[in-house]
Design a protein around this motif. Structure first.
Motif, PDB file in Angstrom:
ATOM      1  N   SER A  10       0.809  -1.233   0.000  1.00 52.74           N
ATOM      2  CA  SER A  10       0.000   0.000   0.000  1.00 52.74           C
ATOM      3  C   SER A  10       0.841   1.281   0.000  1.00 52.74           C
ATOM      4  N   LYS A  11       2.186   1.159   0.072  1.00 50.59           N
ATOM      5  CA  LYS A  11       3.058   2.339   0.020  1.00 50.59           C
ATOM      6  C   LYS A  11       3.623   2.504  -1.397  1.00 50.59           C
ATOM      7  N   ASP A  12       4.542   3.479  -1.555  1.00 50.17           N
ATOM      8  CA  ASP A  12       5.187   3.717  -2.847  1.00 50.17           C
ATOM      9  C   ASP A  12       6.602   3.144  -2.824  1.00 50.17           C
ATOM     10  N   CYS A  13       7.137   2.846  -4.011  1.00 53.76           N
ATOM     11  CA  CYS A  13       8.546   2.455  -4.079  1.00 53.76           C
ATOM     12  C   CYS A  13       9.121   2.926  -5.408  1.00 53.76           C
ATOM     13  N   ILE A  14      10.447   2.906  -5.495  1.00 51.78           N
ATOM     14  CA  ILE A  14      11.133   3.346  -6.716  1.00 51.78           C
ATOM     15  C   ILE A  14      11.907   2.170  -7.295  1.00 51.78           C
ATOM     16  N   LEU A  15      11.652   1.885  -8.580  1.00 48.90           N
ATOM     17  CA  LEU A  15      12.402   0.863  -9.308  1.00 48.90           C
ATOM     18  C   LEU A  15      13.536   1.583 -10.039  1.00 48.90           C
ATOM     19  N   PRO A  16      14.797   1.319  -9.663  1.00 47.66           N
ATOM     20  CA  PRO A  16      15.905   2.119 -10.197  1.00 47.66           C
ATOM     21  C   PRO A  16      16.304   1.702 -11.614  1.00 47.66           C
ATOM     22  N   CYS A  17      16.656   2.699 -12.430  1.00 47.77           N
ATOM     23  CA  CYS A  17      17.153   2.432 -13.782  1.00 47.77           C
ATOM     24  C   CYS A  17      17.951   3.646 -14.243  1.00 47.77           C
ATOM     25  N   THR A  18      19.251   3.453 -14.479  1.00 47.02           N
ATOM     26  CA  THR A  18      20.085   4.559 -14.973  1.00 47.02           C
ATOM     27  C   THR A  18      20.690   4.166 -16.319  1.00 47.02           C
ATOM     28  N   PHE A  19      21.035   5.188 -17.123  1.00 44.28           N
ATOM     29  CA  PHE A  19      21.573   4.938 -18.469  1.00 44.28           C
ATOM     30  C   PHE A  19      22.521   6.079 -18.828  1.00 44.28           C
ATOM     31  N   PRO A  20      23.424   5.866 -19.790  1.00 42.74           N
ATOM     32  CA  PRO A  20      24.308   6.960 -20.217  1.00 42.74           C
ATOM     33  C   PRO A  20      23.473   8.036 -20.916  1.00 42.74           C
ATOM     34  N   PRO A  21      23.505   9.283 -20.445  1.00 45.91           N
ATOM     35  CA  PRO A  21      22.666  10.326 -21.047  1.00 45.91           C
ATOM     36  C   PRO A  21      22.891  10.417 -22.556  1.00 45.91           C
ATOM     37  N   GLY A  22      21.788  10.669 -23.290  1.00 46.27           N
ATOM     38  CA  GLY A  22      21.868  10.770 -24.748  1.00 46.27           C
ATOM     39  C   GLY A  22      20.665  11.531 -25.280  1.00 46.27           C
ATOM     40  N   ASP A  23      20.494  11.528 -26.600  1.00 51.07           N
ATOM     41  CA  ASP A  23      19.415  12.303 -27.225  1.00 51.07           C
ATOM     42  C   ASP A  23      18.229  11.400 -27.566  1.00 51.07           C
ATOM     43  N   ASP A  24      17.029  12.012 -27.597  1.00 47.84           N
ATOM     44  CA  ASP A  24      15.788  11.333 -28.030  1.00 47.84           C
ATOM     45  C   ASP A  24      15.545  10.044 -27.239  1.00 47.84           C
ATOM     46  N   GLU A  25      15.399  10.186 -25.935  1.00 51.43           N
ATOM     47  CA  GLU A  25      15.238   8.998 -25.079  1.00 51.43           C
ATOM     48  C   GLU A  25      13.913   8.281 -25.375  1.00 51.43           C
ATOM     49  N   VAL A  26      14.002   6.958 -25.436  1.00 51.59           N
ATOM     50  CA  VAL A  26      12.819   6.092 -25.499  1.00 51.59           C
ATOM     51  C   VAL A  26      12.906   5.167 -24.279  1.00 51.59           C
ATOM     52  N   ILE A  27      11.873   5.217 -23.417  1.00 49.59           N
ATOM     53  CA  ILE A  27      11.903   4.428 -22.171  1.00 49.59           C
ATOM     54  C   ILE A  27      10.706   3.479 -22.163  1.00 49.59           C
ATOM     55  N   TYR A  28      10.990   2.196 -21.970  1.00 48.06           N
ATOM     56  CA  TYR A  28       9.923   1.197 -21.802  1.00 48.06           C
ATOM     57  C   TYR A  28      10.144   0.463 -20.485  1.00 48.06           C
ATOM     58  N   GLN A  62      12.430  15.613 -14.732  1.00 47.38           N
ATOM     59  CA  GLN A  62      13.552  16.570 -14.733  1.00 47.38           C
ATOM     60  C   GLN A  62      14.893  15.843 -14.815  1.00 47.38           C
ATOM     61  N   ASN A  63      14.897  14.548 -14.424  1.00 47.29           N
ATOM     62  CA  ASN A  63      16.178  13.830 -14.333  1.00 47.29           C
ATOM     63  C   ASN A  63      16.443  12.913 -15.523  1.00 47.29           C
ATOM     64  N   ILE A  64      15.483  12.808 -16.446  1.00 45.67           N
ATOM     65  CA  ILE A  64      15.683  11.880 -17.574  1.00 45.67           C
ATOM     66  C   ILE A  64      16.908  12.294 -18.392  1.00 45.67           C
ATOM     67  N   SER A  65      17.053  13.604 -18.631  1.00 43.51           N
ATOM     68  CA  SER A  65      18.186  14.059 -19.456  1.00 43.51           C
ATOM     69  C   SER A  65      19.532  13.786 -18.782  1.00 43.51           C
ATOM     70  N   HIS A  66      19.506  13.541 -17.448  1.00 37.44           N
ATOM     71  CA  HIS A  66      20.750  13.229 -16.727  1.00 37.44           C
ATOM     72  C   HIS A  66      20.983  11.723 -16.628  1.00 37.44           C
ATOM     73  N   GLY A  67      20.143  10.915 -17.320  1.00 33.16           N
ATOM     74  CA  GLY A  67      20.371   9.466 -17.325  1.00 33.16           C
ATOM     75  C   GLY A  67      19.594   8.706 -16.263  1.00 33.16           C
ATOM     76  N   ASN A  68      18.468   9.280 -15.799  1.00 33.14           N
ATOM     77  CA  ASN A  68      17.666   8.607 -14.770  1.00 33.14           C
ATOM     78  C   ASN A  68      16.306   8.229 -15.359  1.00 33.14           C
ATOM     79  N   ALA A  69      16.071   6.918 -15.508  1.00 33.01           N
ATOM     80  CA  ALA A  69      14.774   6.429 -16.009  1.00 33.01           C
ATOM     81  C   ALA A  69      14.034   5.653 -14.922  1.00 33.01           C
ATOM     82  N   SER A  70      14.378   5.910 -13.646  1.00 33.42           N
ATOM     83  CA  SER A  70      13.742   5.182 -12.537  1.00 33.42           C
ATOM     84  C   SER A  70      12.239   5.434 -12.524  1.00 33.42           C
ATOM     85  N   LEU A  71      11.502   4.416 -12.072  1.00 30.56           N
ATOM     86  CA  LEU A  71      10.038   4.473 -12.076  1.00 30.56           C
ATOM     87  C   LEU A  71       9.524   4.456 -10.641  1.00 30.56           C
ATOM     88  N   LYS A  72       8.669   5.429 -10.312  1.00 31.19           N
ATOM     89  CA  LYS A  72       7.985   5.409  -9.015  1.00 31.19           C
ATOM     90  C   LYS A  72       6.668   4.662  -9.198  1.00 31.19           C
TER      91      LYS A  72
END
Length: 288
Positions: A10-28, A62-72
């Motif tokens: 019933s609480k929230d959590c964060i699933l971590p995912c980082t990547f080398p920053p780049g252009d035109d990000e596609v996140i699945y 705000q953090n996607i461009s810095h290589g953060n694709a983590s999901l809350k």
């Protein structure tokens, strides 16, 4: 890469995912063949999102461009458990991260003793568990069947009460609650009767093991049952409290000190020592 995350039901959590920053990000984000969250063209694309995840997923934009694709993931439920795959493609690189999510349920357990004029009963409780708990009883060294039971559901969670009639007060009784990642034990025992005279003082001992007293969540409660009425006398959970005159808990061994005794102090004294993994009930009859 592989990570494991444990979240609370019933609480929230964060699933971590980082990547080398780049252009035109596609996140699945996927769980098996379920679409959990998609993002491209600089925005969420949720038309094909699995309905179980509707309004529960959130990227840190705000953090996607810095290589953060983590999901809350919000309002966790037990069916969220499992393996998640994070795929990020940019003009420059492709990254895949696997995250295993475990969901922990804050279940709790209790053993209750009831005495009437004609019978003694134990009630063993498992509250808000997943999956349904298995409850077993033993009288001394012999396993025994429950004498009553009540099951309830709260959404996906289970609560169970299992009853046991005490047939022989010379034997200890044990309730065992079994779950895949947790075991809990309740124990009931009757000690020899104590007798004293009016006006005197007495110390009623309580059985406990010294390593138990250092456990987080350790507590002691003393009650008196007299003419089917239960009175709470004193308790200890880091500090001691007395709720009746003439009684106090000895903080070194959790025995009950009773002074200026009167005939009205006769009855059954119950010491309940509990930790998150077990409860021990010790009963003594006092005759004045």
């Amino acid at each position: 890469e592989q990570e494991t995350v444990t979240g609370l039901f019933s609480k929230d959590c964060i699933l971590p995912c980082t990547f080398p920053p780049g252009d035109d990000e596609v996140i699945y984000w996927k769980k098996g063949d379920k679409n959990v969250h998609s993002y491209y063209y600089q925005m969420d694309q949720l038309e094909r999102q699995d309905p179980n995840y509707r309004h529960r997923t959130h990227l840190f934009y705000q953090n996607i461009s810095h290589g953060n694709a983590s999901l809350k993931l919000s309002n966790l439920t037990v069916t969220d458990e499992g393996s998640y795959n994070c795929y990020v493609g940019t003009q420059q690189t492709k990254t895949e991260v696997e995250v295993t999510l475990r969901v922990r349920v804050c279940s709790y357990y209790a053993l209750e003793y009831q005495k009437t004029d004609t019978e003694r009963t134990l009630k063993c409780y498992a509250f808000l568990t997943y999956p349904a708990p298995r409850i077993s009883w033993a009288q001394g060294n012999t396993s025994t069947q429950e004498t009553g039971r009540e099951d309830t559901r709260d959404g996906v969670l289970y609560s169970v009460r299992s009853d046991q009639n005490i047939m022989n007060t010379a034997d200890p009784y044990y309730c065992h609650i079994h779950l895949p990642h947790e075991e809990w034990t309740g124990e009931w025992k009757m000690q020899d009767e104590l007798s004293t005279v009016g006006g005197s003082s007495i110390v009623i001992p309580c059985e406990y093991s010294s390593n138990t007293a250092n456990t987080e969540g350790f507590s002691v409660v003393w009650t008196l049952t007299r003419n089917a009425v239960i009175s709470v006398l004193a308790s200890f959970n880091g500090t001691s409290h007395s709720y009746q005159p003439r009684v106090e808990i000895n903080q070194s061994d959790f025995s009950l000190i009773l002074v200026d005794i009167t005939p009205n102090d006769s009855g059954e004294y119950l010491c309940n020592i509990s930790t998150p993994h077990n409860t021990k009930l010790t009963v003594r009859t006092l005759q004045v």
